[in-house]
Design a protein around this motif. Structure first.
Motif, mmCIF file in Angstrom:
data_model
loop_
_atom_site.group_PDB
_atom_site.id
_atom_site.type_symbol
_atom_site.label_atom_id
_atom_site.label_comp_id
_atom_site.label_asym_id
_atom_site.label_seq_id
_atom_site.Cartn_x
_atom_site.Cartn_y
_atom_site.Cartn_z
ATOM 1 N N UNK A 1 0.383 57.867 -18.016
ATOM 2 C CA UNK A 1 1.086 56.656 -18.472
ATOM 3 C C UNK A 1 1.798 55.982 -17.306
ATOM 4 N N UNK A 2 2.508 56.779 -16.493
ATOM 5 C CA UNK A 2 3.285 56.222 -15.380
ATOM 6 C C UNK A 2 2.349 55.581 -14.349
ATOM 7 N N UNK A 3 1.258 56.275 -14.054
ATOM 8 C CA UNK A 3 0.329 55.733 -13.044
ATOM 9 C C UNK A 3 -0.331 54.449 -13.542
ATOM 10 N N UNK A 4 -0.616 54.390 -14.825
ATOM 11 C CA UNK A 4 -1.205 53.163 -15.383
ATOM 12 C C UNK A 4 -0.247 51.987 -15.199
ATOM 13 N N UNK A 5 1.004 52.234 -15.484
ATOM 14 C CA UNK A 5 1.999 51.159 -15.306
ATOM 15 C C UNK A 5 2.083 50.759 -13.843
ATOM 16 N N UNK A 6 2.002 51.760 -12.971
ATOM 17 C CA UNK A 6 2.147 51.485 -11.537
ATOM 18 C C UNK A 6 1.001 50.624 -11.004
ATOM 19 N N UNK A 7 -0.223 50.886 -11.482
ATOM 20 C CA UNK A 7 -1.354 50.147 -10.898
ATOM 21 C C UNK A 7 -1.656 48.857 -11.656
ATOM 22 N N UNK A 8 -0.978 48.628 -12.761
ATOM 23 C CA UNK A 8 -1.197 47.371 -13.485
ATOM 24 C C UNK A 8 -2.486 47.415 -14.277
ATOM 25 N N UNK A 9 -3.406 46.515 -14.023
ATOM 26 C CA UNK A 9 -4.637 46.402 -14.795
ATOM 27 C C UNK A 9 -5.503 47.665 -14.635
#
Ligand code: SF4
Length: 592
Positions: A142-150
Motif C-alpha cells: 500500500x505504501x509503495x503504491x502511494x509513493x509511486x503514484x500511478x
C-alpha cells in the motif's frame, strides 16, 4: 522482442543490460535459461547468503503475448535446503517485466542500507527503505503504491518482517496474494537488505511479422481457455475444490500427516468457503480464468460497541490443508485468522503449517516441553494456541518472550527443528522442504523426493496415484510416467505458462505458438531434446549443490501411514527411486 538480461548490483547500485539472444535461442527462456545462468554462477559460489549470490527472475517467449502465460520463475540457492531454489509466481510481474523489455532480472550484491529497487523500462533506481523496515507484506505494498503514484501497470514484489529476519521459510509476496512461496527466497531479500522491487514498463506487445497467424492462434487459445470445463472449475471454487475429493479417498493430510481423512473437511471445503466467506475472484495479468479466491475475515477491535475491521485474504487448497486439516482446524474463520498473520509476516504458508504441526506432535510426544514453549500447551485443533505461537515467533526477535529461543528456531523450518530438538521421525520434509498437501501414495511421495523443487508441481505424482485405481500397471511404468511428466514440465516452465493451462499447451499448440511469433526453428524433436537437456542440467546443478538420490529418504512416519493407495512399502519406495535415477542417467548419456 530481443531478450534482455538486466543486472542490478545492490553493492554498487549499478545496473546494466546484456543481450540474451544466444541463451534464449538455446534454452527458450524461463527456467531453462535461468538454470544455465545459475549453473555458471555456482561454479564460483554456493552460499545463498554470500554477497555475490544472485537471484534470477525469468520469463519466456510466451509471457506477455499469450493468455495464461503469466508466471515468472525465480531461481536462487535455497537457504532452506542449501540446494536449488526455484519458485514460480503469477500476478502482474511477468507482464510488467515484458513491458519493461526485460526477460531476466538478476539481482546480486548487498545493499549497505535497507532499500527497494524501482525499474521503469530500462531505468533502474535504488531507494532508501528505512521507513518500510518491519512493515508487513500487505502494508508495504500500500505504501509503495502511494509513493509511486500511478501503479496500475506496475508489479510490486516485497518481503514482510519474516524476510527481514532472514527466516528460511520466508516468501516474497507478489502484488495481490501471489507468492514466490517456497524455498526461502524472502530470506535472501532480507540478507541483501532488499525490501521490495517495483517493475513497470511502457512497451507494447511485439508479435513479429505474421500478425494474421498470431491473431488466429491467439483466438483459438483464448476460446479453449474460456470454454474449458477444467478451467471453469478453477474459476468456480479454485483449487480448494480438491479438499472433499481428496478427503474421500483418504488423501488429505491431517494432524501432521497422521491420516488422510479429516472429519472436519466439509467445514473447510471450497464449497463452504465459497458459500460463506468468498467475496471476490481475481486474476493474474492476461488471464481470463481468474482462479484467485479472496475471502473476508471480520476482526473485532471493540467488542462492546460492535466495531469491526474487515480483511481480504486469499485462500486455496494448499493453504487450507497447511493450516486447516494438518492442524485439525475446522472453522474457516480460524484458518483465515492464521493465514492473515502468515501473510502479513511473509512466511510460506505450507512450510509454516507443517512446522506448527511438527511442533504440536513434538509437544505431545515430550520432545519439546512447556520449557521450550514458554508455558504454551500445543494441541491440535486449538486456533488460539496457534495464534499465540505465531505471535511469540514474531516477538521472539525482541527476546522478551519466555521460550524465545524455541520461537526464533521455529521460523527456521521443520528440518532445522527436528535436527536440533529431535523428532526427525515425524518431520514431514522432502529434501528439507516441508511437504505439500497430499497423502496419496508411493508416487506422490516419490514425486516430492525426486522433484527438482521437492514440490507437488514438479511431476504431479499425487495425480498419478489417483489414476492408479483400477489400472493394472507395474510400479516401474508409473515411475516412468512420473519422470516423463517432470521432464515435460521443464519445457512448460521455460515458456513460462501457468500450469493450470498444461492440458491446453500440448506439443502441437506450443509449436504453433512459437511459429506464430516467428520462431519457426523449433520442431518436436528439438523441443523434446531441449526438455531432456534442461531436466538433466537441473539435476546436475542439484548434485553440484550436494543433492544425492541415495540420501533421499521417506520420512519415517509416512512409511506407516494409511494413504489413498494403502501403506507404502519403504523398500519398494527406494527401489523406485533407483528406477528414477536410472532413467535420468539414460537421458544424460543420450544427450548429444
Ligand atoms: S489460472 Fe489462476 S494462477 Fe493461473 S494465470 Fe489464471 S489467475 Fe493466475
Amino acid at each position: 522482442m530481443k531478450p534482455i538480461l538486466m543486472t542490478v548490483d545492490l553493492t554498487t547500485g549499478a545496473a546494466r543490460t546484456t543481450p540474451l539472444d544466444e541463451l534464449f535461442d538455446t534454452y527458450l527462456g524461463g527456467t531453462g535459461a535461468a538454470t544455465k545462468l545459475l549453473m555458471d554462477e555456482i561454479a564460483q559460489n554456493k552460499d545463498p547468503y554470500a554477497e555475490s549470490s544472485s537471484i534470477f527472475f525469468a520469463i519466456g517467449p510466451f509471457n506477455g503475448v499469450y493468455p495464461l502465460c503469466t508466471k515468472t520463475v525465480a531461481l536462487f540457492i535455497s537457504p532452506l535446503t542449501g540446494n536449488l531454489g526455484e519458485s514460480h509466481a503469477g500476478g502482474n510481474l511477468a507482464m510488467a517485466l515484458y513491458q519493461a523489455g526485460i526477460h531476466i532480472l538478476k539481482i546480486t550484491g548487498r545493499s549497505a542500507f535497507p532499500c527497494y529497487i524501482r525499474i521503469v523500462n530500462h531505468e533502474v533506481s535504488l531507494h532508501r527503505a528505512y521507513s518500510l523496515k518491519g512493515m508487513s507484506a500487505l502494508a508495504s505494498e500500500r505504501v509503495l503504491k502511494e509513493r509511486i503514484g500511478n501503479a496500475w501497470k506496475s508489479s510490486i514484489i516485497r518481503v514482510g518482517p519474516a524476510g527481514e529476519r532472514e527466516s528460511p521459510i520466508a516468501c516474497v509476496t507478489v502484488d495481490t496474494s501471489r507468492h514466490f512461496g517456497r524455498l526461502g527466497l524472502g530470506a535472501i531479500f532480507g540478507n541483501k537488505n532488499l525490501k521490495a522491487v517495483i517493475v513497470s514498463g511502457s512497451g507494447g506487445i511485439q508479435i513479429g511479422n505474421n500478425k494474421g497467424r498470431y491473431l488466429k492462434f491467439y483466438k483459438n487459445l483464448y476460446d479453449q481457455f474460456v470454454h474449458s470445463t477444467a478451467l471453469n472449475k478453477y474459476h468456480d471454487l479454485g483449487t480448494s475444490m480438491n479438499i472433499l475429493p481428496l478427503n474421500q479417498i483418504n488423501g488429505l493430510p491431517t494432524r501432521n500427516f497422521s491420516q488422510g481423512f479429516f472429519e472436519g473437511a466439509e467445514s473447510i471445503s471450497g464449497e463452504n468457503f465459497a458459500d460463506r466467506l468468498l467475496i471476490q475472484k481475481i486474476a493474474c495479468a492476461h488471464c481470463p480464468v481468474g482462479c484467485i479466491h479472496m475471502a473476508i475475515l471480520r476482526e473485532s477491535f471493540d467488542e462492546k460497541n460492535h466495531q469491526y475491521k474487515s480483511n481480504k485474504i486469499a485462500y486455496d487448497f494448499e493453504l487450507i490443508y497447511a493450516v486447516g486439516s494438518n492442524l485439525s482446524l475446522n472453522r474457516p474463520e480460524d484458518v483465515l485468522r492464521l493465514l492473515l498473520i502468515i501473510e502479513k509476516q511473509g512466511w510460506d504458508a505450507i512450510s509454516m503449517g507443517v512446522t506448527l504441526a511438527w511442533a504440536t506432535e513434538a509437544f505431545m510426544k515430550g520432545v519439546i516441553t512447556s520449557r521450550e514453549t514458554g508455558g504454551l500447551i500445543l494441541k491440535f485443533g486449538d486456533a488460539d494456541i496457534y495464534e499465540a505461537v505465531l505471535n511469540k515467533v514474531i516477538g521472539a526477535e525482541r527476546g522478551g518472550n519466555a521460550g524465545s529461543e524455541f520461537y526464533r528456531d521455529l521460523e527456521k523450518g521443520t528440518a532445522f527443528l527436528a535436527e536440533k530438538y529431535g523428532g526427525e521421525s515425524f518431520a514431514i520434509t522432502f529434501g528439507r522442504n516441508e511437504a505439500p498437501g497430499y497423502i496419496t501414495g508411493l508416487h506422490g511421495f516419490l514425486g516430492f523426493s525426486t522433484g527438482i523443487r521437492h514440490s507437488h508441481l514438479d511431476s504431479a505424482g499425487y495425480s498419478l496415484d489417483q489414476k492408479k485405481r483400477g489400472v493394472e500397471k507395474p510400479a516401474e511404468a508409473w515411475t516412468e510416467d512420473l519422470f516423463r511428466e517432470g521432464r515435460w514440465r521443464t519445457l512448460l516452465n521455460s515458456l513460462v505458462i501457468c500450469l493450470f493451462a498444461r492440458n491446453v499447451f500440448t506439443m502441437p499448440t506450443i509449436l504453433e505458438g512459437l511459429a506464430s511469433l516467428g520462431m519457426t526453428q523449433w520442431d518436436e524433436g528439438k523441443l523434446q531434446e531441449l526438455a531432456k537437456k534442461i531436466h538433466v542440467m537441473k539435476y546436475q546443478l542439484k548434485k553440484d549443490l550436494g543433492f544425492s538420490f541415495e540420501r533421499e529418504r521417506l520420512p519415517k512416519k509416512l512409511a506407516s501411514v494409511y494413504t489413498a493407495t494403502g501403506i507404502i512399502d519403504e523398500s519398494e519406495y527406494l527401489r523406485q527411486m533407483r528406477v528414477f535415477e536410472d532413467l535420468l542417467a539414460k537421458d544424460a548419456a543420450s544427450l548429444t
